[in-house]
Write an enzyme that holds these catalytic residues in place. Structure first.
Site, mmCIF file in Angstrom:
data_model
loop_
_atom_site.group_PDB
_atom_site.id
_atom_site.type_symbol
_atom_site.label_atom_id
_atom_site.label_comp_id
_atom_site.label_asym_id
_atom_site.label_seq_id
_atom_site.Cartn_x
_atom_site.Cartn_y
_atom_site.Cartn_z
ATOM 1 N N HIS A 195 0.824 -1.213 0.000
ATOM 2 C CA HIS A 195 0.000 0.000 0.000
ATOM 3 C C HIS A 195 0.855 1.259 0.000
ATOM 4 O O HIS A 195 0.721 2.125 -0.851
ATOM 5 C CB HIS A 195 -0.949 0.000 1.200
ATOM 6 C CG HIS A 195 -1.997 1.054 1.101
ATOM 7 N ND1 HIS A 195 -1.749 2.372 1.408
ATOM 8 C CD2 HIS A 195 -3.275 0.993 0.691
ATOM 9 C CE1 HIS A 195 -2.847 3.078 1.188
ATOM 10 N NE2 HIS A 195 -3.788 2.268 0.760
ATOM 11 N N HIS A 225 -7.326 -1.484 -4.446
ATOM 12 C CA HIS A 225 -5.980 -1.267 -4.994
ATOM 13 C C HIS A 225 -5.541 -2.443 -5.860
ATOM 14 O O HIS A 225 -4.958 -2.256 -6.930
ATOM 15 C CB HIS A 225 -4.970 -1.051 -3.869
ATOM 16 C CG HIS A 225 -5.139 0.255 -3.156
ATOM 17 N ND1 HIS A 225 -5.105 1.465 -3.803
ATOM 18 C CD2 HIS A 225 -5.370 0.549 -1.856
ATOM 19 C CE1 HIS A 225 -5.289 2.450 -2.937
ATOM 20 N NE2 HIS A 225 -5.463 1.911 -1.740
ATOM 21 N N GLU A 245 1.167 4.099 -2.736
ATOM 22 C CA GLU A 245 1.118 5.455 -2.188
ATOM 23 C C GLU A 245 2.385 5.865 -1.453
ATOM 24 O O GLU A 245 2.384 6.860 -0.728
ATOM 25 C CB GLU A 245 -0.088 5.574 -1.231
ATOM 26 C CG GLU A 245 -1.418 5.478 -1.950
ATOM 27 C CD GLU A 245 -2.616 5.516 -0.997
ATOM 28 O OE1 GLU A 245 -2.459 5.925 0.157
ATOM 29 O OE2 GLU A 245 -3.708 5.122 -1.444
HETATM 30 CO CO CO Z 1 -5.619 2.850 0.059
#
Ligand code: CO
Length: 294
Positions: free
Chosen positions: A177, A239, A207
């Site tokens: 993530h 995602h 991210e």
């Molecule tokens: Co997220």
């Protein structure tokens, strides 16, 4: 000296009196509160349920409950699916009210990031309450990746699950993530552990750092013909389904295909691999010991 003893004796007598006055011994009641980030993708929920079931299987005589840390997800599933899942704070308040005395709070989170820090604040603040609104024991379990051995264990599990895709020139791209929290360094440690034990695995994040550019740089130094994308997230939610393997031009699978690699993707959350819930249960067992379950 004499007066000190008198005061001490009087105090003991008063305390004993108070205990008798209440007239009951509190019964120990054990509980486990599992804490997941949550997901709004119904078919991805299985990964969380697998984690809860593993905890229940490890402690069959103990009630296991579930809470979600993500308010956005909680509100979304309430509105769209009519499902109510409490925050850890509400869930613990209910457990306290229902007479649970010894509770382990076990996160399913991968790393000690923002969600874990916020959970820790809830647990630490409740621990400061003594008396009838407090717990006797309230223990916060560790996230999946905490010690160096945890990283080795995760790499071993992912190698056993996805190592087959690295045969004959293949590479596995692991999509984490990523976060602006300092725990983002987790991904660098994960990559270093892969480098040593499963060198054809490449870590990137949606991210955080490393990103897809770093992934491509590493791939180009490796002589790779085929790339398999897998999520390094407990749940294969939005995602994994969109940013990683969706049809849009800017998904990782589209970009890597555009760069000339043969590509495919595994849409499966880590929670769905049999060994991941077992790794979580190892942490849970340590916390249960600390919580003195009888
Ligand atoms: Co997220």
């Amino acid at each position: 000296m004499f007066s000190t003893i008198v005061v001490a004796v009087m105090c003991v007598a008063l305390l004993a009196g108070a205990a008798f006055a209440h007239g009951h011994v509190k019964q120990q009641k054990n509980g486990i509160l599992m804490v997941a980030f949550g997901t709004s993708v119904p078919e991805a929920r299985v990964a969380i349920d697998d984690m809860v079931q593993a905890a229940q299987k490890a402690f069959p005589g103990t009630e296991v409950r579930l809470s979600f840390t993500s308010n956005i997800i909680r509100r979304k599933i309430k509105k769209e699916q009519g499902i109510t899942i409490d925050t850890p704070l509400i869930a613990l308040s209910k457990m306290q009210d229902e007479g649970f005395t010894n509770v382990v709070v076990q996160p399913t989170h991968i790393m000690p990031g923002e969600e874990y820090s916020e959970l820790a604040e809830v647990v630490h603040s409740l621990k400061t309450i003594s008396g009838k609104y407090g717990f006797d024991k309230l223990i916060l379990g560790k996230p999946l990746l905490y010690t160096t051995d945890d990283y080795k264990a995760l790499v071993g599990i992912m190698e056993r699950a996805y190592g087959k895709y690295t045969k004959s020139g293949g590479a596995v791209v692991v999509m984490g993530h990523g976060t602006s929290h300092p725990s983002n360094s987790t991904y660098s440690q994960l990559q270093l552990t892969f480098d040593r034990y499963a060198p054809r695995f490449v870590v990137g994040t949606v991210e955080g750092f490393p990103d897809l550019t770093d992934v491509q740089n590493k791939l180009s130094g490796m002589k790779v013909s085929h790339v398999t994308l897998v999520p390094a997230m407990i749940v294969a939610g939005d995602h994994a389904r969109n940013d990683m393997s969706g049809p849009d031009d800017d998904s990782w699978i589209s970009i890597l295909r555009g760069a000339g690699y043969k590509t495919d993707a595994v849409i499966e959350g880590l929670g769905q691999l049999d060994e991941i819930p077992l790794l979580m249960v190892q942490h849970l067992k340590a916390s249960v010991k600390e919580a003195a379950f009888k």
